[in-house]
Design a protein around this motif. Structure first.
Motif, PDB file in Angstrom:
ATOM      1  N   ALA A 107      -1.667  14.143  -4.414  1.00 61.07           N
ATOM      2  CA  ALA A 107      -2.755  15.062  -4.086  1.00 61.07           C
ATOM      3  C   ALA A 107      -2.773  16.225  -5.063  1.00 61.07           C
ATOM      4  O   ALA A 107      -1.809  16.465  -5.779  1.00 61.07           O
ATOM      5  CB  ALA A 107      -2.570  15.583  -2.659  1.00 61.07           C
ATOM      6  N   VAL A 109       2.966  11.173  -1.175  1.00 63.73           N
ATOM      7  CA  VAL A 109       1.683  11.880  -1.164  1.00 63.73           C
ATOM      8  C   VAL A 109       1.264  12.171  -2.593  1.00 63.73           C
ATOM      9  O   VAL A 109       2.014  12.769  -3.367  1.00 63.73           O
ATOM     10  CB  VAL A 109       1.769  13.200  -0.368  1.00 63.73           C
ATOM     11  CG1 VAL A 109       0.385  13.834  -0.267  1.00 63.73           C
ATOM     12  CG2 VAL A 109       2.342  12.961   1.020  1.00 63.73           C
ATOM     13  N   GLY A 126      -3.027  10.431   0.337  1.00 62.96           N
ATOM     14  CA  GLY A 126      -3.306  11.762  -0.217  1.00 62.96           C
ATOM     15  C   GLY A 126      -4.775  11.983  -0.423  1.00 62.96           C
ATOM     16  O   GLY A 126      -5.586  11.786   0.491  1.00 62.96           O
ATOM     17  N   PHE A 162      -5.042  15.160   5.604  1.00 61.63           N
ATOM     18  CA  PHE A 162      -5.380  13.887   4.978  1.00 61.63           C
ATOM     19  C   PHE A 162      -6.822  13.546   5.301  1.00 61.63           C
ATOM     20  O   PHE A 162      -7.218  13.545   6.467  1.00 61.63           O
ATOM     21  CB  PHE A 162      -4.519  12.765   5.582  1.00 61.63           C
ATOM     22  CG  PHE A 162      -3.217  12.522   4.886  1.00 61.63           C
ATOM     23  CD1 PHE A 162      -2.884  13.153   3.705  1.00 61.63           C
ATOM     24  CD2 PHE A 162      -2.311  11.612   5.420  1.00 61.63           C
ATOM     25  CE1 PHE A 162      -1.682  12.903   3.075  1.00 61.63           C
ATOM     26  CE2 PHE A 162      -1.109  11.352   4.796  1.00 61.63           C
ATOM     27  CZ  PHE A 162      -0.791  12.000   3.618  1.00 61.63           C
ATOM     28  N   TYR A 217       6.596  14.175  -2.295  1.00 62.68           N
ATOM     29  CA  TYR A 217       5.314  14.798  -2.654  1.00 62.68           C
ATOM     30  C   TYR A 217       5.151  14.662  -4.161  1.00 62.68           C
ATOM     31  O   TYR A 217       5.827  15.330  -4.937  1.00 62.68           O
ATOM     32  CB  TYR A 217       5.268  16.270  -2.219  1.00 62.68           C
ATOM     33  CG  TYR A 217       3.861  16.654  -1.812  1.00 62.68           C
ATOM     34  CD1 TYR A 217       3.439  16.491  -0.501  1.00 62.68           C
ATOM     35  CD2 TYR A 217       2.948  17.123  -2.748  1.00 62.68           C
ATOM     36  CE1 TYR A 217       2.140  16.787  -0.119  1.00 62.68           C
ATOM     37  CE2 TYR A 217       1.637  17.428  -2.371  1.00 62.68           C
ATOM     38  CZ  TYR A 217       1.242  17.260  -1.054  1.00 62.68           C
ATOM     39  OH  TYR A 217      -0.049  17.554  -0.675  1.00 62.68           O
ATOM     40  N   SER A 268      -9.186   7.392  -0.122  1.00 65.18           N
ATOM     41  CA  SER A 268      -8.557   8.223   0.905  1.00 65.18           C
ATOM     42  C   SER A 268      -9.546   8.647   1.987  1.00 65.18           C
ATOM     43  O   SER A 268      -9.173   8.866   3.121  1.00 65.18           O
ATOM     44  CB  SER A 268      -7.936   9.468   0.262  1.00 65.18           C
ATOM     45  OG  SER A 268      -8.947  10.344  -0.205  1.00 65.18           O
TER      46      SER A 268
END
Ligand code: NOJ
Length: 746
Positions: free
Chosen positions: A519, A517, A478, A495, A537, A452
């Motif tokens: 994360a 995403v 993410g 990000f 998410y 990332s």
């Protein structure tokens, strides 16, 4: 004005006086503790107060010698079922007093079967499933001899910069309390069982308020905020029977929490009656020197032991100094006896004196298919659908071709999330693998970037080509697991790397674009949400994140998660939590003129003199409790049993929820209350209840909540009070929407 606390104390007394049977067993336990301690020297007692990590002793001979001599009360991170069994046998059979050992380990969201990170699990609003997941974690961990884990982590936090938000249950004290209770029950299970593992409510207390979201930083928390928010999940953990607590790293209002008599003694012991073990966090006693609260290690030991820390983790200030401190009269023998009794009590309650030494259940326990099934269900229910324009999702299973792009699409280790000691990336099923299993050659996988944080755009071309020749794009972006968790705080929560740039390029292909995403924190993803057609998410979803995502992407399961934390537009908006106060000059989105729209030559001092940011306005990116699904839910027929709630009465509040769309799905129906006027200012909304309903298309459910005066209690700086007056009440799909009513409390 009612004295809420006094009522609770009275109820507590009544219950305990009725419960004769358990009183007898309590007194037998206390007798056993006293008898055992009567034969223990001061050195033996101090030995019980020491927790040692693996590697502390230069070799196993020294380690075994220390066990035989009773110099250790607990081990941390000593691993291996056979090794643990043997050490336990030596402690029971060969040490002077035959006192068993506690074997501690951070099993935070799974042992080998890794469940989603706690913040993800908190998005499920399904405490029963979380309890089940934690039970499985304990079943796996206990099969390796572990009998104590440092979970649940129940620090309330508003700060996505703080890396440890990943380990938390989010921003709401009510939701965190429900989860705290579920997690404690799941971790501990039946204490008589071989699979019981002692839970540890941590970090006591206020650690989630570390200034600027920088880990280990100072905290300032007023007493009303402490009691109305931060202490509540801990009290719930205590009520659920948590056997142990961990004092924290943070300095709270000038007094480090590992030397804080007010929290450790006044609140935890005197008010709540906690009789289990308080362990320090790693070196947090010694760190009082660095805090500038203790002059040296001896002083640190004196402060911590007198404040109420029973066991020292990792460092040895107790072992080195307590005997002398007793001789000098700076620490009384009663204090030592109390601390040691707290430790022995936990060992006895866990049955360690009598349970068979070998903890092995069966190695088949690890990664059992039934465990993986629950992990997949937990991961599915942890994912939050943030956007779904033109019903982009779900994708048809017979899609001609699908581009799978992004650094998190095939990151087996990183999808497990932070705090994974024993999980193995090789056990993970990634989204790429799960989708390939379904689509075979119809999937075009090109990561486009390896990590990332990569700054290179070298891989873009290939990714864009894959996107161009596909019917839709799934972009997995993410942050890797090492960017959240302990010590991994970020000042910028967007990000990392060139992920946004890749998203921009993918958008240019004109293909339906789904952003997934993965994360450990709520990222600032306003621009990215705007660009994508649909956004899931998915947090860090654990071992089974891949299949869980595939279930949602192709419509085998309709997303049901809701956010346990407000999503801010950017770090500058922090803190922004839904139960904030109104202030004297509240604003609404209509009052807002964006900085770019203010005439350049404006001579006005302000356009409104109201609370807001000229760039962010007043709304967050997404409110607490928010989450979409593939179907539509309609709320109607709000009703209340009365417009008044009597001092000893109950108010019934209900609404109809109808699935008016085409998918069978679950909705998390939320109840919020606002106390309009208080003896101290009150939050604009507070979550007071929720219910998850499962509805087939066309079906309707009446959802009913009960409100009692106790639910409206709060601490006003002097006392817990329930104040008569007017209240607003909402039933809705998130903290920003809902059907509204009002009532008054008499
Ligand atoms: C420090 C962390 O703050 C705590 O959460 C953890 O349980 C201990 N280390 C032990 O690993």
């Amino acid at each position: 004005m009612k004295k809420y606390l006094s009522v609770l104390l009275l109820i507590g007394l009544l219950i305990s006086s009725c419960d004769k049977g358990s009183q007898e067993s309590v007194s037998t336990l206390e007798k056993d503790i006293q008898e055992l301690m009567a034969n223990m020297s001061i050195e033996d007692k101090i030995g019980q107060m020491q927790q040692v990590f693996d590697g502390f002793y230069p070799n196993d001979d020294d380690l075994i010698k220390a066990v035989r001599e009773g110099k250790v009360g607990s081990f941390l991170n000593v691993m291996g079922a056979d090794r643990i069994s043997e050490l336990q046998r030596i402690a029971l059979e060969e040490s002077k007093h035959g006192i068993p050992l506690l074997f501690g380990r951070d099993v935070i969201h799974g042992y080998r079967t890794i469940f989603p990170i706690p913040l993800a699990m908190a998005s499920s609003w399904e405490p029963e499933l979380i309890e089940k997941s934690m039970r499985i974690s304990s079943v796996e961990a206990s099969s390796m001899g572990i009998n104590w884990t440092f979970a649940p982590m129940i620090d309330v936090t508003w700060d996505p910069r703080w890396g440890r938000i990943a380990e938390s249950c989010g921003e709401d004290p009510y939701l965190a309390s429900v989860y705290a209770s579920a997690m404690v029950k799941g971790i501990q299970g039946d204490l008589n069982d071989q699979t019981a593992v002692a839970a540890c409510a941590k970090h006591f207390v206020g650690y989630g308020m570390s200034e600027a979201g920088r880990d280990y930083n100072t905290t300032y928390i007023t007493e009303p905020l402490l009691r109305n928010v931060h202490l509540r999940p801990f009290e719930a953990a205590k009520d659920a029977g948590a056997l142990t607590f961990m004092s924290a790293f943070n300095d709270l209002n000038g007094v480090p929490t590992s030397g804080n008599e007010f929290t450790l003694k006044t609140i935890l012991r005197d008010e709540w009656g906690f009789d289990g073990t308080v362990v320090s966090d790693w070196a947090s006693i010694e760190e009082m020197i660095s805090h500038g609260y203790a002059a040296n290690r001896k002083h640190a030991a004196e402060i911590a032991v007198n404040a109420g820390v029973d066991m020292e983790m990792a460092t040895t200030t107790y072992a080195e100094n307590l005997k002398v401190l007793v001789e000098e009269g700076k620490v009384s023998e009663e204090v030592i006896n109390e601390r040691v009794a707290n430790i022995l009590r936990v060992k006895m309650k866990l049955g360690l004196f009598t349970k068979p030494v070998s903890q092995h259940v069966s190695v088949d326990t690890i990664l059992a298919p039934s465990h993986l099934k629950v992990a997949r269900e937990m991961a599915r229910k942890s994912i939050v659908l943030l956007k779904n324009e033109s019903n982009t999702l779900p994708l048809p299973k017979d899609i001609r071709s699908l581009a799978v792009v992004g650094p998190l699409a095939n990151a087996p280790h990183n999808q497990m999330g932070t705090w994974v000691f024993d999980g193995n990336g090789d056990d993970s099923v990634t989204p790429k693998v799960a989708i390939e299993n379904l689509l075979g050659k119809r999937m075009n996988f090109v990561a486009g970037m390896e990590y990332s944080r990569d700054k290179s755009t070298a891989g873009f071309k290939e990714a864009i080509n894959a996107a161009r020749k596909s019917d839709a794009i799934l972009f997995f972006a993410g942050e890797e697991s090492c960017l959240s968790g302990e010590a991994n705080s970020r000042g910028i929560i967007d990000f990392p790397g060139v992920q946004k740039e890749l998203l921009i390029e993918l958008k240019k292909t004109g293909k339906p674009l789904v952003l997934v995403v993965m994360a450990g924190r709520p990222l600032g993803i306003g621009d990215e949400i705007n660009m994508a057609d649909a956004v899931l998410y998915a947090w860090h979803g654990g071992t089974m994140a891949g299949p869980a995502l595939a279930d949602l992407v192709f419509g085998d399961y309709s997303p049901s998660g809701k956010l346990p934390v407000t999503f801010v537009k950017g770090a500058g908006q922090i803190p922004f939590y839904y139960y904030r106060k109104n202030g004297g000059r509240p604003s609404s989105p209509e009052d807002f003129t964006h900085i770019d729209d203010i005439p350049r030559n404006s001579k006005q001092l302000s356009l409104g003199f109201k609370t807001m940011h000229l760039d962010y306005g007043i709304a967050p990116l997404l409110p607490f409790g928010y989450g979409l699904t593939y179907t539509e839910f309609q709320y109607s027929n709000f009703s209340m049993s009365d417009a008044k709630l009597k001092a000893n009465g109950t108010l019934t509040v209900s609404a109809d929820v109808r699935n008016s769309g085409n998918y069978e799905a679950e909705e998390i129906v939320q109840l919020y209350v606002r106390d309009r006027v208080g003896s101290i200012t009150r939050p604009i909304k507070e979550l007071k209840g929720f219910e998850k309903v499962h509805l087939k298309p066309g079906n309707l459910r009446k959802v009913t909540f009960l409100i009692e005066p106790e639910d409206l209690a709060f601490f006003n700086g002097n006392d817990y009070v329930i104040e008569p007056g007017d209240f607003d009440v909402w039933i809705g799909p998130n903290s920003d929407e809902g059907l509204q009513g009002e009532f008054s409390l008499e």
